[in-house]
Design a protein around this motif. Structure first.
Motif, PDB file in Angstrom:
ATOM      1  N   SER A  86      22.995 -45.639  -4.217  1.00 34.25           N
ATOM      2  CA  SER A  86      22.815 -45.110  -5.575  1.00 34.25           C
ATOM      3  C   SER A  86      23.383 -43.695  -5.661  1.00 34.25           C
ATOM      4  O   SER A  86      23.575 -43.017  -4.644  1.00 34.25           O
ATOM      5  CB  SER A  86      21.330 -45.088  -5.939  1.00 34.25           C
ATOM      6  N   ASP A  87      23.622 -43.239  -6.883  1.00 36.68           N
ATOM      7  CA  ASP A  87      24.056 -41.855  -7.087  1.00 36.68           C
ATOM      8  C   ASP A  87      23.020 -40.875  -6.550  1.00 36.68           C
ATOM      9  O   ASP A  87      23.376 -39.817  -6.026  1.00 36.68           O
ATOM     10  CB  ASP A  87      24.305 -41.572  -8.565  1.00 36.68           C
ATOM     11  N   ASP A  88      21.741 -41.231  -6.685  1.00 38.93           N
ATOM     12  CA  ASP A  88      20.672 -40.349  -6.202  1.00 38.93           C
ATOM     13  C   ASP A  88      20.711 -40.173  -4.690  1.00 38.93           C
ATOM     14  O   ASP A  88      20.238 -39.167  -4.170  1.00 38.93           O
ATOM     15  CB  ASP A  88      19.304 -40.899  -6.614  1.00 38.93           C
ATOM     16  N   GLU A  89      21.244 -41.142  -3.991  1.00 41.38           N
ATOM     17  CA  GLU A  89      21.379 -41.043  -2.533  1.00 41.38           C
ATOM     18  C   GLU A  89      22.731 -40.443  -2.153  1.00 41.38           C
ATOM     19  O   GLU A  89      22.830 -39.650  -1.223  1.00 41.38           O
ATOM     20  CB  GLU A  89      21.226 -42.426  -1.907  1.00 41.38           C
TER      21      GLU A  89
END
Length: 109
Positions: A86-89
């Motif tokens: 994910s973008d968050d990761e």
């Protein structure tokens, strides 16, 4: 082509591998293989150039195609086929690597 995004994805995969397996540490004896398999898998997931990249990474390790696939299958099993990042990761991992590179160049002057 090896892009920064593929490298970051490979490093995230290695972090996941270390968290989910009995492999607790990267050593000189296993490090090159782990990195090459992670790079091949990131290329496969993000570029879908599996056969070509498998052969490239296998040849860089002096492995035959069978051994490389065996290593990749073990890696895939450990990660339980979870290759989406994910973008968050991804963004924090990329930022950390960019910071490390900037600090290294700053120290070198």
């Amino acid at each position: 082509d090896v892009t920064p995004e593929l490298i970051v994805a490979a490093l995230i995969y290695i972090e996941r591998l270390l968290a989910q397996s009995e492999l607790n540490v990267i050593t000189p004896s296993n490090g090159k293989g782990v990195l090459q398999v992670a790079m091949a898998l990131s290329a496969k997931f993000y570029l879908d150039h599996f056969e070509k990249d498998t052969l490239f990474y296998a040849s860089s390790l002096n492995l035959d195609k069978y051994k490389m696939r065996k290593m990749m299958n073990a890696f895939i099993d450990i990660l339980e086929f979870k290759f989406y990042i994910s973008d968050d990761e991804f963004r924090p991992a990329m930022a950390t690597i960019n910071t490390m590179i900037a600090q290294t160049y700053y120290k070198l002057g």
